[in-house]
Write an enzyme that holds these catalytic residues in place. Sequence first.
Site, PDB file in Angstrom:
ATOM      1  N   ASP A  99     -12.471  17.007   9.692  1.00  0.00           N
ATOM      2  CA  ASP A  99     -11.968  18.213   9.053  1.00  0.00           C
ATOM      3  C   ASP A  99     -12.930  18.591   7.936  1.00  0.00           C
ATOM      4  O   ASP A  99     -13.391  17.730   7.185  1.00  0.00           O
ATOM      5  CB  ASP A  99     -10.577  17.954   8.470  1.00  0.00           C
ATOM      6  CG  ASP A  99      -9.585  19.048   8.811  1.00  0.00           C
ATOM      7  OD1 ASP A  99      -9.900  20.205   8.520  1.00  0.00           O
ATOM      8  OD2 ASP A  99      -8.516  18.740   9.359  1.00  0.00           O
ATOM      9  N   ASP A 201     -11.279  24.162   8.219  1.00  0.00           N
ATOM     10  CA  ASP A 201      -9.958  24.555   7.749  1.00  0.00           C
ATOM     11  C   ASP A 201      -9.945  26.017   7.309  1.00  0.00           C
ATOM     12  O   ASP A 201     -10.876  26.499   6.673  1.00  0.00           O
ATOM     13  CB  ASP A 201      -9.576  23.640   6.575  1.00  0.00           C
ATOM     14  CG  ASP A 201      -8.192  23.914   6.038  1.00  0.00           C
ATOM     15  OD1 ASP A 201      -7.228  23.851   6.817  1.00  0.00           O
ATOM     16  OD2 ASP A 201      -8.068  24.189   4.818  1.00  0.00           O
ATOM     17  N   GLU A 264     -10.198  27.054  12.322  1.00  0.00           N
ATOM     18  CA  GLU A 264      -8.767  27.345  12.227  1.00  0.00           C
ATOM     19  C   GLU A 264      -8.567  28.756  11.700  1.00  0.00           C
ATOM     20  O   GLU A 264      -8.940  29.064  10.569  1.00  0.00           O
ATOM     21  CB  GLU A 264      -8.069  26.357  11.281  1.00  0.00           C
ATOM     22  CG  GLU A 264      -6.581  26.623  11.178  1.00  0.00           C
ATOM     23  CD  GLU A 264      -5.932  26.029   9.941  1.00  0.00           C
ATOM     24  OE1 GLU A 264      -4.732  25.709   9.997  1.00  0.00           O
ATOM     25  OE2 GLU A 264      -6.614  25.898   8.896  1.00  0.00           O
ATOM     26  N   HIS A 325      -0.551  19.483  12.925  1.00  0.00           N
ATOM     27  CA  HIS A 325       0.114  18.930  11.751  1.00  0.00           C
ATOM     28  C   HIS A 325       0.862  19.974  10.935  1.00  0.00           C
ATOM     29  O   HIS A 325       1.525  19.608   9.957  1.00  0.00           O
ATOM     30  CB  HIS A 325      -0.919  18.236  10.856  1.00  0.00           C
ATOM     31  CG  HIS A 325      -1.974  19.165  10.337  1.00  0.00           C
ATOM     32  ND1 HIS A 325      -2.896  19.774  11.164  1.00  0.00           N
ATOM     33  CD2 HIS A 325      -2.266  19.600   9.085  1.00  0.00           C
ATOM     34  CE1 HIS A 325      -3.690  20.537  10.435  1.00  0.00           C
ATOM     35  NE2 HIS A 325      -3.333  20.464   9.184  1.00  0.00           N
ATOM     36  N   ASP A 326       0.771  21.239  11.307  1.00  0.00           N
ATOM     37  CA  ASP A 326       1.436  22.312  10.566  1.00  0.00           C
ATOM     38  C   ASP A 326       2.603  22.945  11.307  1.00  0.00           C
ATOM     39  O   ASP A 326       3.289  23.798  10.731  1.00  0.00           O
ATOM     40  CB  ASP A 326       0.430  23.416  10.234  1.00  0.00           C
ATOM     41  CG  ASP A 326      -0.567  23.013   9.166  1.00  0.00           C
ATOM     42  OD1 ASP A 326      -0.204  22.190   8.309  1.00  0.00           O
ATOM     43  OD2 ASP A 326      -1.710  23.512   9.195  1.00  0.00           O
TER      44      ASP A 326
END
Length: 534
Positions: A99, A201, A264, A325-326
């Site tokens: 990430d 990100d 993302e 994860h969100d």
Amino acid sequence: MLDARWWQRGIVYQIYPRSFMDSNGDGIGDLRGIRSRLPYLAWLGVDAIWISPIYTSPMADFGYDVSDYRGIDPRFGTLDDFDALVRDAHGLGLKIILDFVPNHTSDQHPWFLESRASRESAKRGWYIWRDPAPGGGPPTNWLSEFGGPAWEWDAATGQYYYHAYLKEQPDLDWRNPEVRDAMLSVMRFWLDRGVDGFRVDTIHHLIKDSELRDNPPNPRFRPGMPPHRELLRLYTTDRPEVHEAVAAMRRVLDDYDDRVLIGEAYLPFDRLMAYYGQDLSGMHLPFNFHLIGAPWDARAIAEIVREYEAALPEGAWPNWVLGNHDKPRIKSRVGAAQARVAAMLLLTLRGTPTLYYGDEIGMCDVPIAPGEVQDPFEKNVPGLGVGRDPERTPMQWGGGAGCGFTTGRPWLPLAPDADRNNVEALRGDPGSILSLYRALIALRRAEPALAVGAYAPLAAGEGVLAYAREHAGRRLLVLLNLSSHPRRLALAAGAGGARVLLSTGLDRAGERVDEAAELRPDEGLIAEAQGAPG
């Protein structure tokens, strides 16, 4: 397309490091824990692991507030641990994707500490500082993604700084060439250590409006929505200049052999496509999240696939995501039976699939008691159900008190069914969802048609999603019953029938399908076409 790159043919597996495997009993997953489970990932058959942030951090947002981009947080280990992880992963044929968090740092990062020291600081321009509005108060109406204003007052220097997320996460000013050079240098640091790529990100937040115009109201906002959605983020996200920054990142990766850049960005298809860059000089894979929020309906999903395939620039490679994860876990969204159908969908659509840890064992969202909430988003706007803790709970490896994840107290509670729904129990069950995932991955590896073949929708009745994947004359049919009723799907006249290669129940391989396929409730089939394409 047999010469496709590894990130085109392969499967990405996301690891949320706090929750994957704890090696030292402190209840938090770590690098040595991940390293110990690499043989499992190789057994499962995935090609790459994407690890959510492991950099040094105060953990206000669990690693997305970075205080040292070149360091490993002690909770996760050391740089030596990271190097050993990369070495072992590569030895098993696994790629490592890190990430990368370029939009903001921690407010404890030395850059920000220097920036806020005075208006004359050499790094003042590294962050977005502005005077109050003419009548006082924040410079604009911009809102934080985590609730409240996106401007934080600094009394010592008499200005506001901008933070798209927590006030502990001040945004960098990517219009500043010094910032850009520093962050690109960070990428080179990790590439030199052997990482195979980055997931970047919140890439669409990277550039903000230079004129600081107010965001307009959102006409679709309704009570109960997260408060940041009250405004359309017209001037704070997806600005045209962001693509220059993306291209700069891509140029860094292009200096290394065979690396991947993933971005993302939660955007409509027409805006998402721009992140591939002019002449495909941007992201290799701008994440496609559209299945996550889609109605679980065959017609709706078929339309999403059609729109996405039609929108792709020539030569661009697609990708698909069903969980991360969100967002709530796929099994919690569609139920246990359809979670198996979802696995077949994810692993047979054209493009690179990303698999979220634990989905292969059918993990569900875990209810989190108010006193156990960890997520800052939920703490900032309680009662709206925005908390992300339920989908971040520890991986379920085996039975016993810590379910193989930890010998201590886990940082988030384990699922109530973890003692029986875990890798150890499911690995030995030939009919389990874990066995299904492994069979799907193995079939995808064995069949170029599934990995890199062309995609063509097939006519299907209510509740059924059907399509063909074809490569070098070999044609596979994917037939998915997204309903809880039996369905019958007629094959095209003259197609010559088909032979089942795999079913979601793992019990129909070799079965002959002639004029029509009979689909049980909540069942998917992959069949080898026996005749000419219909």
